[in-house]
Design an enzyme around this catalytic site. Structure first.
Site, PDB file in Angstrom:
ATOM      1  N   HIS A 157       0.782  -1.467   0.005  1.00  0.00           N
ATOM      2  CA  HIS A 157      -0.134   0.166   0.077  1.00  0.00           C
ATOM      3  C   HIS A 157       0.748   1.129  -0.049  1.00  0.00           C
ATOM      4  CE1 HIS A 157      -2.765  -2.785   2.477  1.00  0.00           C
ATOM      5  NE2 HIS A 157      -3.517  -2.590   1.170  1.00  0.00           N
ATOM      6  N   GLN A 174     -18.051  -6.633  -1.731  1.00  0.00           N
ATOM      7  CA  GLN A 174     -17.228  -7.552  -2.679  1.00  0.00           C
ATOM      8  C   GLN A 174     -16.796  -8.742  -1.761  1.00  0.00           C
ATOM      9  OE1 GLN A 174     -14.170  -4.359  -2.441  1.00  0.00           O
ATOM     10  NE2 GLN A 174     -12.681  -5.940  -2.208  1.00  0.00           N
TER      11      GLN A 174
HETATM   12  P1  AMP Z   1      -6.335  -3.894  -0.887  1.00  0.00           P
HETATM   13  O1  AMP Z   1      -6.107  -3.182   0.941  1.00  0.00           O
HETATM   14  O2  AMP Z   1      -5.651  -5.490  -0.512  1.00  0.00           O
HETATM   15  O3  AMP Z   1      -7.448  -3.770  -1.356  1.00  0.00           O
HETATM   16  O4  AMP Z   1      -5.320  -3.299  -1.548  1.00  0.00           O
HETATM   17  C1  AMP Z   1      -5.240  -1.799  -1.995  1.00  0.00           C
HETATM   18  C2  AMP Z   1      -4.424  -1.585  -3.069  1.00  0.00           C
HETATM   19  O5  AMP Z   1      -3.011  -2.025  -2.870  1.00  0.00           O
HETATM   20  C3  AMP Z   1      -4.747  -2.458  -4.394  1.00  0.00           C
HETATM   21  O6  AMP Z   1      -4.798  -1.586  -5.532  1.00  0.00           O
HETATM   22  C4  AMP Z   1      -4.011  -3.493  -4.293  1.00  0.00           C
HETATM   23  O7  AMP Z   1      -3.722  -4.003  -5.674  1.00  0.00           O
HETATM   24  C5  AMP Z   1      -2.583  -2.744  -3.892  1.00  0.00           C
HETATM   25  N1  AMP Z   1      -1.679  -3.561  -3.240  1.00  0.00           N
HETATM   26  C6  AMP Z   1      -1.922  -4.837  -2.430  1.00  0.00           C
HETATM   27  N2  AMP Z   1      -0.668  -5.737  -2.122  1.00  0.00           N
HETATM   28  C7  AMP Z   1       0.246  -5.132  -2.903  1.00  0.00           C
HETATM   29  C8  AMP Z   1       1.681  -5.132  -3.160  1.00  0.00           C
HETATM   30  N3  AMP Z   1       2.266  -6.401  -2.403  1.00  0.00           N
HETATM   31  N4  AMP Z   1       2.218  -4.535  -4.093  1.00  0.00           N
HETATM   32  C9  AMP Z   1       1.625  -3.453  -4.613  1.00  0.00           C
HETATM   33  N5  AMP Z   1       0.357  -3.380  -4.483  1.00  0.00           N
HETATM   34  C10 AMP Z   1      -0.279  -3.952  -3.592  1.00  0.00           C
END
Ligand code: AMP
Length: 273
Positions: free
Chosen positions: A28, A52
């Site tokens: 993040h 979701q």
């Molecule tokens: P989430 O909180 O899991 O919904 O993720 C929020 C954003 O962070 C989304 O756009 C994910 O694709 C991105 N994200 C999650 N894990 C990673 C990672 N390891 N590297 C890069 N972006 C990430």
């Protein structure tokens, strides 16, 4: 939030937006840092979106750490944290959803019915609230990024979608909030995913481009790990349509979704040949 965004726009400030579900980690933070570099103001949202999650999924036990998250954002010097309640986002009478047809039923969508409708709906709502110039997503959720780009194009939203590289642990495991569910043995076993993606990359680079062989190689490599309880998909796909490719062409997406114990993990690499 809308008043604040209107004010920023009136003052000619560019707004970069990073939507998240919280339990913030380096993945993040990489999006947030990129957004900080490219915009006058960064808005981070934290919202665990009930729409979701399927009925048998982990909505209730999804990691939540509001205090830790605010600290991390303060350290990064982030201006605005937007943290709505489900009752703000979906008040009584709420009845409009965004469905991106086709792509939403492939890969993860096949195993998580309704998931991407929930994602496209909440992201569209957040875009209307935050009014960003640019929004940042991780390649980790490759299908999500394709779907958001599609909806932005189809619905004429005036927002640049920027997809950022996957941030990994030292041993290659893609960082994810769900990694917190893994016990130490499972955490070790989870390295099989990146190992498989790297070995498959080498296989393709050595000239093997037949999809059936690539798929077999990936499935055998992953099922060699005894703690893998279910392989949902593991193969080579067209990065635009997400369809399986009969033969690897210039650009290929190697993508995996599997369960280790009860924890569902996803990862991918994008190859240019
Ligand atoms: P989430 O909180 O899991 O919904 O993720 C929020 C954003 O962070 C989304 O756009 C994910 O694709 C991105 N994200 C999650 N894990 C990673 C990672 N390891 N590297 C890069 N972006 C990430």
């Amino acid at each position: 939030m809308q008043h604040l965004s209107n004010q920023l726009r009136r003052d000619n400030k560019s707004i970069g937006f990073v939507p998240t579900m919280g339990a913030l980690h380096e993945g993040h933070l990489s999006l947030i840092r990129r957004a900080s570099k490219e915009n006058d103001m960064v808005v981070v949202s934290i919202f665990v979106n009930p729409l979701q999650f399927g009925p048998s999924e982990d909505f209730n036990k999804y990691p939540r750490d509001t205090r830790g998250d605010s600290e991390k954002l303060k350290k990064e010097g982030i201006g605005i944290l937007f943290m709505p309640e489900a009752s703000d986002m979906y008040p009584e009478g709420f009845s409009t959803q965004v469905e991106v047809e086709g792509i939403s039923n492939k890969l993860c969508g096949k195993f998580r019915p309704g998931h991407f409708r929930g994602v496209a709906t909440v992201v569209t709502k957040l875009f209307n609230i935050i009014k960003p110039h640019r929004a940042y997503f991780g390649q980790k959720d490759f299908e999500q990024a394709v779907i958001i780009k599609r909806s932005v194009k189809d619905l004429n939203m005036d927002i640049d979608i920027i997809v950022c590289p996957i941030v990994r642990e030292k041993d290659g495991l893609a960082i994810s909030s769900r990694n917190l569910y893994l016990n130490p043995e499972e955490r070790k076993a989870a390295t099989v995913i990146y190992g498989c993606l790297m070995e498959t990359t080498n296989l393709i680079k050595s000239g093997i481009i037949d999809k059936a062989r690539i798929k077999r190689f990936m499935e055998e490599r992953l099922s060699g790990e005894p703690l893998v309880t279910e392989i949902q998909y593991a193969s080579a796909y067209d990065p635009e349509t997400l369809d399986a490719l009969p033969e690897v062409k210039q650009e290929v997406l190697l993508a995996v979704a599997l369960k280790i114990g009860k924890t569902r993990l996803i990862d991918n690499v994008l190859l240019k040949i």
